[in-house]
Design a protein around this motif. Structure first.
Motif, short mmCIF file in Angstrom:
data_model
loop_
_atom_site.label_atom_id
_atom_site.label_comp_id
_atom_site.label_asym_id
_atom_site.label_seq_id
_atom_site.Cartn_x
_atom_site.Cartn_y
_atom_site.Cartn_z
N HIS A 187 0.85 -1.18 0.00
CA HIS A 187 0.00 0.00 0.00
C HIS A 187 0.89 1.23 0.00
O HIS A 187 1.91 1.27 0.69
CB HIS A 187 -0.92 0.02 1.23
N GLN A 188 0.47 2.24 -0.74
CA GLN A 188 1.23 3.49 -0.77
C GLN A 188 0.87 4.40 0.40
O GLN A 188 1.66 5.28 0.78
CB GLN A 188 0.97 4.23 -2.09
N ASP A 189 -0.32 4.19 0.98
CA ASP A 189 -0.78 5.04 2.08
C ASP A 189 -1.32 4.13 3.20
O ASP A 189 -1.95 3.11 2.94
CB ASP A 189 -1.88 5.99 1.62
N GLY A 190 -1.09 4.58 4.40
CA GLY A 190 -1.59 3.80 5.53
C GLY A 190 -1.01 4.31 6.84
O GLY A 190 -0.34 5.35 6.91
N LEU A 191 -1.27 3.54 7.87
CA LEU A 191 -0.81 3.88 9.21
C LEU A 191 -0.19 2.63 9.82
O LEU A 191 -0.85 1.59 9.94
CB LEU A 191 -1.97 4.36 10.08
N SER A 192 1.09 2.72 10.17
CA SER A 192 1.79 1.59 10.77
C SER A 192 1.75 1.73 12.29
O SER A 192 2.30 2.67 12.86
CB SER A 192 3.24 1.55 10.29
N VAL A 193 1.08 0.79 12.93
CA VAL A 193 0.93 0.79 14.39
C VAL A 193 1.72 -0.41 14.92
O VAL A 193 1.38 -1.56 14.63
CB VAL A 193 -0.54 0.69 14.81
N SER A 194 2.76 -0.13 15.69
CA SER A 194 3.63 -1.19 16.20
C SER A 194 3.51 -1.26 17.71
O SER A 194 3.70 -0.27 18.42
CB SER A 194 5.09 -0.92 15.81
N LEU A 195 3.19 -2.45 18.22
CA LEU A 195 3.14 -2.70 19.66
C LEU A 195 4.41 -3.46 20.03
O LEU A 195 4.45 -4.69 20.03
CB LEU A 195 1.90 -3.51 20.04
N GLY A 196 5.48 -2.71 20.30
CA GLY A 196 6.78 -3.30 20.55
C GLY A 196 6.96 -3.76 21.98
O GLY A 196 6.04 -3.74 22.80
N HIS A 197 8.20 -4.15 22.27
CA HIS A 197 8.51 -4.70 23.60
C HIS A 197 8.73 -3.60 24.63
O HIS A 197 8.32 -3.74 25.78
CB HIS A 197 9.74 -5.58 23.51
N GLN A 198 9.37 -2.51 24.24
CA GLN A 198 9.64 -1.43 25.18
C GLN A 198 8.85 -0.17 24.87
O GLN A 198 8.76 0.72 25.73
CB GLN A 198 11.14 -1.09 25.16
N ALA A 199 8.27 -0.07 23.70
CA ALA A 199 7.50 1.12 23.33
C ALA A 199 6.58 0.76 22.17
O ALA A 199 6.75 -0.27 21.50
CB ALA A 199 8.42 2.28 22.95
N SER A 200 5.60 1.61 21.95
CA SER A 200 4.68 1.46 20.82
C SER A 200 4.76 2.71 19.97
O SER A 200 4.88 3.82 20.49
CB SER A 200 3.25 1.23 21.32
N PHE A 660 -2.29 -0.74 9.71
CA PHE A 660 -1.56 -2.00 9.84
C PHE A 660 -0.98 -2.12 11.25
O PHE A 660 -0.27 -1.23 11.71
CB PHE A 660 -0.45 -2.07 8.80
N VAL A 661 -1.32 -3.21 11.96
CA VAL A 661 -0.81 -3.44 13.31
C VAL A 661 0.24 -4.54 13.26
O VAL A 661 0.07 -5.56 12.58
CB VAL A 661 -1.94 -3.83 14.29
N THR A 662 1.34 -4.33 13.95
CA THR A 662 2.45 -5.27 13.94
C THR A 662 3.12 -5.25 15.31
O THR A 662 2.72 -4.53 16.21
CB THR A 662 3.46 -4.91 12.83
N GLY A 663 4.17 -6.06 15.46
CA GLY A 663 4.87 -6.15 16.73
C GLY A 663 4.37 -7.31 17.58
O GLY A 663 3.37 -7.96 17.27
N GLY A 664 5.09 -7.57 18.66
CA GLY A 664 4.73 -8.69 19.52
C GLY A 664 3.36 -8.54 20.14
O GLY A 664 2.62 -9.51 20.31
N GLY A 665 2.97 -7.30 20.51
CA GLY A 665 1.66 -7.09 21.11
C GLY A 665 0.51 -7.31 20.16
O GLY A 665 -0.63 -7.50 20.59
N ALA A 666 0.79 -7.30 18.84
CA ALA A 666 -0.28 -7.50 17.86
C ALA A 666 -0.79 -8.94 17.85
O ALA A 666 -1.85 -9.21 17.28
CB ALA A 666 0.21 -7.11 16.47
N SER A 667 -0.03 -9.85 18.46
CA SER A 667 -0.48 -11.24 18.51
C SER A 667 -1.49 -11.48 19.63
O SER A 667 -2.04 -12.58 19.73
CB SER A 667 0.73 -12.17 18.70
#
Length: 745
Positions: A187-200, A660-667
């Motif tokens: 996708h050329q446009d979107g929002l990347s939401v990352s739920l990481g280990h130390q920060a989001s 789009f949601v990604t990262g460890g918290g996305a599971s």
């Protein structure tokens, strides 16, 4: 998650668990079988890149030609000197769980999500290149590596210096992990939401490029959520028999938690004990069951026979000892009777002197009393040994009691006093026996009448006992209420008690502090039993006795009702009512057990269980309400909505088509419905909204590495490489901008 429950063998697990709400903590997290090195020469003729996803939780590395990373381990390192053999050890990932010494030396190259320890990064790179089978003097493949959003120049310079100076890498490219994951969406446009280990992080992507000026970071991630889970478990079970490690807390968080679509509504619904028990997830910790040596039926029968023989021998020994004692007692009795028969042969003074020399008695009366008492005792024991009934006690004769003192000499007067005491004791015993007999007859009559009433009128009998039970319970509760009020000095009961004490003190003061002189009149306090009620009221002695009596009476009433009244169950007892009242607390602490099963405090398996219910939604909720746990930040949904509303209508509409949601918290389950529930009221009314996760439904934690591996083969990736010449000219902080990375300094 149910599949994961059955993937860890454990000695503490039952052979075939029938429960699906139990999660088993794995025993031993280290790799018993080390991973063999990759065949590096199988890539001869190819030019793949080495892709390294350096996350705060996991280290993933492999060649870009691979579909999944060859190395996927926790990003922790244990570097220490072993005491037993004096060797320096370096352990990485799950190998750090091999023993207590390695666990105590675990370190990470990050402080939060900031990369600061170059020595540990060097250890991780050494392990990576060795595991990938690279045996050349220098690294010949280009390296693509992830870094955090707005990575400090110091961290990037430290990494570049290691790769270029120590490993002679040809080139290095840095990019943001969440944007690499977004690149797979095409996708050329979107929002990347990352739920990481130390920060989001929340990063908008417009026209195929991440807009760093609009990106936002929330200081909450999986590490903080795991720590919160650990603290809630420790608070809920302060006496848990084993220590819960951070790794186990992370496992519990990932395997039991889920996002609540409407947190407040679901939290209110958990006020119902049945609902709370239904959502409870039981976490079973490893334990060592005590060894139980099961014996065969023949062994049990032999042991029972041995016990029987031992008991028989013991009885024979006791009977023999009793016979010996009885024989000694009879011999002693015969000796004294013989001495008694010789009395006429001596004068009184001579016989008394002989008596005192040969026996422990001082007078003839003492010897006569002992002989009579012993004869009765011997006959009683002999009749008991022969199995005969006990002969009735004959009424003693006291000839001197009714004679006046004027007719008696000094010795007979002493004997008269003794006989008077013996007669008083005899009459008291007779009176006590008669009272016991009358009480026994009264109780038997009451029992007979009660049985007759129960047989003829069970309903009326049951109603009468229930009314009496309610009366006793009311007294017990009133007593508890009064005791609680006495603890509050401002309550009416406490003030009344203080008035009684003050009144007693005032009376004592007016009577004077000096001792009462001889001849002064006494006030008579204490002559009447009612005078002591004031002390009982102050000290509470009377209440403790009444409490004990009421408890015994209540136990008797409830046992009768349980035995004869089918409509009276355990729930109608005082304990059952208390359990029903505390049902919510019981469901919170011990929920999830099969219906009808009670918690056994002696069961070692149940003692090693944690029951998680409210925690399952409370811990993930912090991503959307960080202020619940003291984080001064807006929630994930609020930040994402703020970022989207910062764009013009047309751009916002395009961005909303690929959140789009990604990262460890996305599971964690139910993230997408929860994010949609939060964003819908913030965004324009009825605006189309599409929230997606990994492409193939795989693990969201691998999306960053897969996206990096795919992008590293493009022409854009080759143009974004920082070569050694660029490093020497511009320094380690330098990077070439590309659409999935940070901006250049």
């Amino acid at each position: 998650m149910n599949g994961l429950e059955n993937s860890h063998a454990s000695s503490s697990r039952p052979p075939s668990p029938s429960r699906t709400n139990i999660v088993y903590i794995p025993e031993g997290g280290y790799d018993a079988q080390p991973q063999p090195p990759f065949n590096y020469h199988s890539l001869d003729g190819q030019d793949p890149s080495i892709c390294i996803d350096n996350g705060a939780h996991s280290w993933r590395a492999g060649f870009s030609s691979m579909s999944t990373p060859y190395i996927d381990r926790p990003n922790i390192i244990a570097k220490y000197r072993e005491r037993k053999f004096g060797r320096n050890l370096l352990l990485f990932g799950r190998d750090t769980e091999v023993d207590a010494n390695s666990r105590s030396n675990v370190r990470t190259m990050f402080d939060g999500d900031l990369l600061i320890h170059s020595d540990l990064l060097e250890c991780a790179l050494d392990m990576t290149f060795c595991s990938l089978g690279i045996d050349s003097p220098k690294i010949e493949q280009p390296i693509v590596m992830t870094e955090r959003l707005a990575n400090p120049l110091f961290s990037r310079a430290m990494t570049s210096e290691l790769l270029f100076e120590l490993y002679n890498a040809p080139s290095v490219t840095f990019g943001i992990d969440s944007l690499f994951a977004f690149s797979r969406q095409k996708h050329q446009d979107g929002l990347s939401v990352s739920l990481g280990h130390q920060a989001s992080t929340v990063i908008p992507v417009v026209n195929g490029k991440g807009i760093m000026s609009r990106a936002k970071r929330i200081p909450w991630g999986g590490a903080q959520a795991s720590e919160l889970m650990l603290k809630l478990a420790q608070l809920k079970y302060p006496a848990f028999p084993t220590k819960v490690t951070p790794a186990q807390a992370t496992f519990m968080f990932r395997e039991t938690c889920y996002f609540s679509t409407d947190y407040d509504e679901e939290l209110n619904s958990l006020a119902d004990p049945a609902t709370l028990s239904g959502v409870t997830k039981i976490v079973q910790f490893p334990f060592t069951a005590p060894e139980v040596n099961e014996k065969t039926e023949a062994e049990l029968a032999a042991a029972a026979e041995r016990r029987k023989e031992q008991g028989k021998r013991l009885q024979e020994m006791q009977a023999k000892q009793r016979a010996q004692k009885l024989a000694a007692k009879v011999a002693e009795l015969e000796e004294y009777k013989l001495l008694q028969s010789e009395r006429p042969q001596y004068k009184k003074a001579e016989f008394l002197s002989r008596l005192q020399e040969m026996t422990p008695f001082e007078t003839e009366a003492e010897m006569d009393s002992w002989i009579k008492k012993t004869e009765i005792e011997v006959r009683k024991k002999q009749r008991k040994d022969l199995g005969m009934e006990e002969e009735p006690e004959e009424e003693p004769v006291f000839p001197l009691v009714d004679r006046p003192d004027s007719e008696l000499n000094e010795e007979e007067i002493k004997e008269k006093r003794r006989q008077r005491l013996m007669k008083a004791g005899w009459e008291a015993r007779v009176k006590a026996r008669e009272e016991k007999k009358r009480e026994r007859e009264r109780l038997e009559e009451e029992k007979r009448l009660e049985e007759e009433e129960r047989t003829t009128n069970l309903t009326g009998w049951s109603s009468r006992l229930k009314e009496e039970q309610e009366s006793v319970i009311a007294r017990i509760q009133e007593r508890k209420k009064r005791k609680a009020q006495l603890g509050d000095r401002k309550s009416a009961a406490a003030q009344n008690r203080m008035k009684n004490i003050a009144s007693l003190a005032a009376e004592e003061k007016t009577s004077g502090s000096k001792k009462r002189k001889k001849g002064e009149e006494d006030d008579g306090f204490g002559m009447d039993d009612s005078d002591w009620h004031v002390y009982r009221e102050i000290g509470g002695d009377d209440e403790s006795e009444a409490e004990e009596d009421d408890q015994l009476l209540l136990q008797s009433l409830e046992s009768k009702l349980l035995q004869y009244d089918p409509s009276f169950t355990e729930e109608n007892t005082l304990i059952g009512r208390a359990e029903a009242k505390n049902k919510l607390i019981n469901a919170f602490v011990r929920g999830g057990l099969p219906s009808g099963q009670k918690y056994d405090f002696d069961d070692i398996r149940l003692n090693h269980q944690l029951h998680l219910n409210v925690e399952r939604i409370r811990v993930p909720e912090t991503w959307f309400q960080p202020s619940m746990w003291g984080i001064d930040s807006a929630g994930l949904g609020e930040v994402a909505g703020w970022v989207l509303n910062g764009f013009e209508e047309e751009e916002r509409r395009r961005l909303m088509q690929c959140i789009f949601v990604t990262g460890g918290g996305a599971s964690i389950p139910n993230l997408i419905p929860r994010l949609r529930h939060t964003l819908t009221p913030i965004l324009p009314f009825r605006a189309p909204l599409k929230i997606v996760s990994s492409l193939d439904g795989g693990d969201p934690r691998l999306e960053a590495w897969k996206g990096m591996a795919e992008w590293s083969n493009t022409s854009e990736a080759k143009e974004a490489r920082v070569t050694r010449a660029d490093y020497e000219e511009y320094g380690g902080e330098w990077l070439k901008e590309h659409k999935w990375g940070n901006v250049a300094p």
